[in-house]
Each structure stands twice: as C-alpha cells, then as structure tokens.
Design an enzyme around this catalytic site. Structure first.
Site, PDB file in Angstrom:
ATOM      1  CB  THR A  18     -26.350 -51.090 113.608  1.00 37.89           C
ATOM      2  OG1 THR A  18     -27.405 -51.402 114.512  1.00 37.89           O
ATOM      3  CG2 THR A  18     -26.902 -50.296 112.448  1.00 37.89           C
ATOM      4  CB  SER A  59     -23.605 -54.561 121.231  1.00 39.52           C
ATOM      5  OG  SER A  59     -24.672 -53.707 121.558  1.00 39.52           O
ATOM      6  CB  THR A  91     -24.761 -47.987 118.997  1.00 34.22           C
ATOM      7  OG1 THR A  91     -26.091 -48.368 118.634  1.00 34.22           O
ATOM      8  CG2 THR A  91     -23.979 -47.612 117.765  1.00 34.22           C
ATOM      9  CG  ASP A  92     -28.504 -51.598 121.269  1.00 28.69           C
ATOM     10  OD1 ASP A  92     -28.643 -50.515 120.676  1.00 28.69           O
ATOM     11  OD2 ASP A  92     -29.229 -52.589 121.048  1.00 28.69           O
TER      12      ASP A  92
HETATM   13  N1  ASP Z   1     -28.879 -51.010 117.635  1.00 22.29           N
HETATM   14  C1  ASP Z   1     -27.726 -51.728 117.809  1.00 22.29           C
HETATM   15  C2  ASP Z   1     -26.532 -51.173 117.047  1.00 22.29           C
HETATM   16  O1  ASP Z   1     -26.456 -49.981 116.923  1.00 22.29           O
HETATM   17  C3  ASP Z   1     -27.772 -53.170 117.836  1.00 22.29           C
HETATM   18  C4  ASP Z   1     -26.614 -53.621 118.684  1.00 22.29           C
HETATM   19  O2  ASP Z   1     -26.243 -52.946 119.643  1.00 22.29           O
HETATM   20  O3  ASP Z   1     -26.027 -54.639 118.312  1.00 22.29           O
HETATM   21  O4  ASP Z   1     -25.696 -51.848 116.555  1.00 22.29           O
END
Ligand code: ASP
Length: 332
Positions: A18, A59, A91-92
């Site tokens: 993100t 991720s 963050t995932d």
């Molecule tokens: N929602 C995710 C992020 O916070 C997408 C990911 O993990 O790439 O980046």
C-alpha cells in the site's frame, strides 16, 4: 545530530504494498524505493539514504525464498557500511516477514519494517510519517541490538510479538504479549523495553522448500482434510487449536496419525498467551494431544509457529531441535 557529525548511512529496500500503491480503478504497487524516499525531504536531515526496489508486489506474493534473499541483501548492506536497514512493504504479511528477518539476520544493526494503511492517493496517507519514523529508528544508536522491529503509527514493536489486528486502522499493529517496546516523539526515539534472548537460523540458500500447512480447528469440524496433507506435499503442520489448545475429539486420531510422520505443532487460535500443556485432560485437550506426539508452540501464534517450523525444517533440524526451539524460542 551534532552538525559536524556525518549522518548515518541507512539502506531502504522497498517491496511494494500500500505504501507504494497508486493508480485508478484500484491502486497497485507502482512507486519505487527511490520515489518513496524522495517524497520526504525531512529524511535528509536524519540520514544518508540509499534506496532501491527489491520487489514490487502486494505482500501476499512474498515467499520464504524472497525473505532469505532479502536477508542476504540486508547483511551485504551492513558489510558495506550501512548502519541500519528499512524495509517498506505491504502490511498484510508484516507480522510474518519481520519475524522471519529477525530469525535470519543476526546483527546489531537495526532492521525496521514499515508500510502504510492509507495509500498515497488518500487524505491522511500514513506512509510518509511511517517511513520517516522508520529511518529515525534505524539511525538511532538506542535501537542497536533490538533485532528486527516494526515501526508504525509512531510505535516500535518487536517482531516476535507484533500482529496485524485491523483491516484499515493506522493503529493496526499491536503486541498483545508485551505492548510496544518503544515509540517516536518529535523525531526522538525512545526504547522502553528490550526483547530478551535471540535465535538465529541459517537455512541453506536455494535449499529445498519444506511446506508446512496451517490449519484452524473450528466448531463442529472433524478435520477430514488432514489425512490429505502428506499427499499434497506438506512435511509439517501447525494446528491453531481452540482456546488453550483444544480440538474436537473427532480430529484427534487424524492428528495423532500425522504426528507419526511429520512434526505437528499445537498453537492457539486466540492470538495471545502460551498454549497450555498440563491443565485439561478431556479427549481433544492439550494434554491428550501432546501425549499423542504434538509439539507445543509455546508463546508463538499459528502464523509465527508455521514460519519457525518451516525455517527449522529447511535448516535440517530433527525432532529434538524442533521441540527445543518451541520450548525456548529465544535463548539468552
Ligand atoms: N493491504 C496491504 C498493504 O497494507 C496490501 C499488501 O499487503 O500488499 O500494503
């Protein structure tokens, strides 16, 4: 920083997520590591940053092989004079990637993992503040020896404890077991607690994949998919059991059979607290399962237990070493 002092050299490696996602019709990772850093002029007051893009993906696409390669790249940057590393990513999977980096890299230079919950196209995007805070922590003498930490929302979390707890909140990262180990205030880095002990695992680079399955026990399920795991190529299993470490009785025979041929680790699906070892004695209880050969996960949740088991299997660990690593994951 005292004006005459040379600023610390910090390596920023961007993996996507993100924090780097833009575009219309659903954002996607597009910004490079260099783009992320050049957007924040304040970084130049803190450190001399060398930024590059290691991966450009969501991720959930990252693999253990990617992380083993990333760990090598981080170590090379330290050998070339960098005094800390910042990883930006989605963050995932931060609770997994930071845990793995902490096990793979045994150095005093801090490794900081960060990202964003609000992408750069949204009002209140949190990526720039998180990246600046991450560079501040990576540059701080007081962060040396902490291992890998997650810096997010002005908090510092130890990789061994941190979990993602919310789908959208910028305060998504929590450490239920210990709380944040520090924070950042007006650019000052404060470390309130230091994690005790350290474990280092050295899997062979390019070594064979050792797939470990993660299975959550759920109300009324008998685990009929479990006998299929060996045929599907899995060589280990982590069970996220109910409460202190319990499964329905109908699952017990299936788990016992698997434990005869592969390591089966018993974790809790609750997300915090050690799995029990000697409290309940009913069929399907933790005492029943441990008596049938399952290995208690101790303080580790299912996601982290799966990664520890995967790395141990990749490094050639046998049953005794695996049991010992879960009993005492961070020897002093
Ligand atoms: N929602 C995710 C992020 O916070 C997408 C990911 O993990 O790439 O980046």
């Amino acid at each position: 920083m005292i004006p005459s002092m040379k600023p610390p050299e910090i390596t920023v490696l961007s993996l996507g997520g993100t924090i780097s996602s833009t575009g219309e019709g659903g954002v996607k990772p597009t910004l490079t590591g260099e783009d992320l850093v050049s957007d924040i002029p304040e970084i130049a007051d803190v450190a001399e940053v060398e930024a590059s893009s290691f991966r450009q993906s969501p991720s959930g696409e990252l693999t253990l092989d990617d992380l083993i390669e990333l760990a090598g790249e981080i170590e090379d940057s330290f050998d070339s004079g960098s005094s800390g590393a910042v990883i930006t990513q989605g963050t995932d999977t931060i609770e997994e990637t930071s845990f793995v980096l902490d096990l793979l890299v045994n150095r005093d230079e801090p490794i900081i993992v960060t990202g964003a919950m609000r992408n750069p196209t949204l009002p209140g995007a949190d990526g720039p503040a998180n990246l600046l805070a991450a560079v501040e922590v990576a540059s701080s003498e007081s962060a040396r020896g902490l291992g890998t930490v997650v810096v997010f929302n002005d908090e510092i979390h130890a990789a061994r404890f941190v979990r993602k707890t919310h789908t959208q909140s910028p305060a998504t990262f929590r450490s239920e077991a210990a709380g944040p180990i520090g924070g950042i205030s007006e650019g000052n880095v404060r470390i309130a607690a230091r994690p005790v002990g350290r474990r280092n695992i050295r899997p062979s680079r390019g070594g064979e994949d050792r797939p470990v399955a993660l299975f959550t026990a759920a109300l009324g399920d008998d685990g009929r998919m479990l006998p299929e795991l060996p045929r599907l190529g899995y060589v280990g299993l982590v069970v996220e059991a109910m409460g202190g470490g319990h499964v329905p009785e109908a699952m017990v025979g299936r788990l016992e059979k698997l434990a005869e041929t592969m390591p089966v680790v018993l974790a809790s699906r609750t997300g915090s607290g050690d799995v029990l070892e000697k409290t309940y004695g009913f069929p399907g209880s933790e005492m029943d399962l441990l008596g049938r050969g399952l290995v208690p996960a101790g303080m580790l949740d299912g996601l982290k237990a799966r990664l520890l088991l995967s790395l141990l299997l990749r490094s050639g660990a046998g049953e005794d070493e695996i049991r010992d690593a879960f009993r005492n994951p961070y020897p002093i």
